[in-house]
Design a protein around this motif. Structure first.
Motif, short mmCIF file in Angstrom:
data_model
loop_
_atom_site.label_atom_id
_atom_site.label_comp_id
_atom_site.label_asym_id
_atom_site.label_seq_id
_atom_site.Cartn_x
_atom_site.Cartn_y
_atom_site.Cartn_z
N ALA A 79 69.80 87.22 105.06
CA ALA A 79 69.15 88.17 105.97
C ALA A 79 69.86 89.51 105.96
O ALA A 79 69.22 90.58 105.91
CB ALA A 79 69.13 87.60 107.39
N ASP A 83 68.22 93.11 104.74
CA ASP A 83 68.20 94.28 105.62
C ASP A 83 68.96 95.45 105.01
O ASP A 83 68.48 96.60 105.03
CB ASP A 83 68.82 93.92 106.98
CG ASP A 83 67.88 93.15 107.88
OD1 ASP A 83 66.66 93.30 107.72
OD2 ASP A 83 68.37 92.41 108.74
N GLY A 87 66.93 98.14 103.34
CA GLY A 87 66.72 98.99 104.51
C GLY A 87 67.54 100.26 104.50
O GLY A 87 67.24 101.21 105.23
N ARG A 102 72.78 92.26 114.03
CA ARG A 102 71.36 92.18 114.35
C ARG A 102 70.53 92.00 113.08
O ARG A 102 70.90 92.48 112.02
CB ARG A 102 70.92 93.45 115.09
CG ARG A 102 71.52 93.59 116.47
CD ARG A 102 71.26 94.95 117.06
NE ARG A 102 71.90 96.01 116.28
CZ ARG A 102 71.84 97.30 116.59
NH1 ARG A 102 71.15 97.69 117.66
NH2 ARG A 102 72.46 98.20 115.85
N GLY A 104 66.96 92.57 111.09
CA GLY A 104 65.78 93.42 111.05
C GLY A 104 64.60 92.73 110.39
O GLY A 104 64.64 91.54 110.07
N SER A 105 63.54 93.51 110.17
CA SER A 105 62.31 92.92 109.64
C SER A 105 62.50 92.38 108.23
O SER A 105 61.96 91.32 107.88
CB SER A 105 61.19 93.98 109.66
OG SER A 105 61.59 95.14 108.93
N TYR A 106 63.28 93.08 107.40
CA TYR A 106 63.52 92.59 106.04
C TYR A 106 64.23 91.23 106.08
O TYR A 106 63.91 90.32 105.31
CB TYR A 106 64.36 93.58 105.24
CG TYR A 106 63.62 94.80 104.75
CD1 TYR A 106 62.64 94.70 103.77
CD2 TYR A 106 63.91 96.06 105.26
CE1 TYR A 106 61.97 95.81 103.32
CE2 TYR A 106 63.24 97.18 104.82
CZ TYR A 106 62.26 97.07 103.85
OH TYR A 106 61.59 98.17 103.40
N VAL A 108 64.23 88.97 108.54
CA VAL A 108 63.33 87.93 109.06
C VAL A 108 62.37 87.48 107.97
O VAL A 108 62.14 86.27 107.77
CB VAL A 108 62.56 88.45 110.28
CG1 VAL A 108 61.47 87.47 110.69
CG2 VAL A 108 63.51 88.69 111.44
N LEU A 109 61.81 88.44 107.24
CA LEU A 109 60.87 88.10 106.17
C LEU A 109 61.56 87.32 105.05
O LEU A 109 60.98 86.38 104.49
CB LEU A 109 60.24 89.37 105.61
CG LEU A 109 59.24 90.08 106.54
CD1 LEU A 109 58.87 91.45 105.98
CD2 LEU A 109 57.99 89.23 106.71
#
Length: 236
Positions: A79, A83, A87, A102, A104-106, A108-109
């Motif tokens: 993860a 990110d 990112g 934390r 991020g969306s990357y 999680v995907l």
């Protein structure tokens, strides 16, 4: 021999062992830690099947057990890699994102996609595939350790040191010997697939951040495990 084993199990699992510092030449024990993880999760898989669960739910339970045994260490690394590497726009920014706890969306995907692929491949390959992939993917982690410099001056990868080519070859040899009785001739396809995956990950890490970190090692393990499971599923 006990010191490398304690170091590998203490670093890569949450099993109750007395931890020890990771020595660069002791990374040969990484595949044996993978064997413990894969065998335990594979046993859970087999029990779930024996209790009447279909392969899909049984594979999901086994993956959950695997995550518990490792503490989600490698998933967290994947993860952070997703990110940071995708990112950020420059090296320092990418490293800073990878250090951020934390997700991020990357990230999680990435976790969602790899879990889906691993689960679907496991549902076809079964418990033995889980053991094989767990062992080979822990050997794959050593590839970027030997091929890339450290991307930062601190962190988990820096503490683990930089193994020699001999140590890496020994680790792959141990992994091959462990899984040979389970994989048979399919090992001729598995080893190139896992090595190519590790090399691609190392090339991306070199291009994006100029080296490797603990997150890169975790991400490499996840991608190599996925590659091994896909090969085994294709051979069923």
């Amino acid at each position: 021999m006990l010191l490398p084993l304690r170091a590998a199990f203490g670093l890569l699992t949450r099993l109750p062992v007395r931890p020890a510092p990771v020595l660069p030449e002791g990374v040969w024990a990484f595949p044996l830690a993978g064997l413990a993880v894969g065998a335990t999760a594979g046993l859970v898989f087999w029990i779930a099947l024996a209790l009447g669960l279909p392969p899909g739910p049984a594979a999901a339970v086994a993956l959950f057990a695997q995550i518990l045994i490792t503490g989600g260490l490698h998933e967290d690394g994947l993860a952070d890699c997703a990110d940071g590497l995708w990112g950020g726009f420059e090296r320092a920014g990418r490293l800073e994102i990878m250090r951020d706890s934390r997700v991020g969306s990357y990230g999680v995907l990435a976790i969602g996609t790899t879990l889906l692929i691993r689960w679907s491949a496991l549902a076809v390959g079964g418990p033995v595939a889980l053991v094989i992939a767990a062992v080979l993917s822990r050997a794959a982690m050593i590839w970027p350790m030997t091929r890339l410099p450290h991307a930062r001056e601190d962190g988990l990868a820096r503490l683990a040191g930089r193994p020699s080519g001999r140590a890496a070859a020994l680790a792959f040899g141990v992994a091959a010997l462990v899984v040979l009785p389970l994989a048979g001739w399919s090992l001729l396809l598995l080893l190139p697939a896992v090595a190519l995956t590790a090399q691609c990950g190392a090339a991306i890490a070199r291009a994006k951040i100029g080296g490797q970190t603990g997150d890169i090692l975790g991400g490499t393990q996840q991608m190599a495990e996925m590659a091994a499971l896909l090969v085994l599923a294709a051979l069923v």
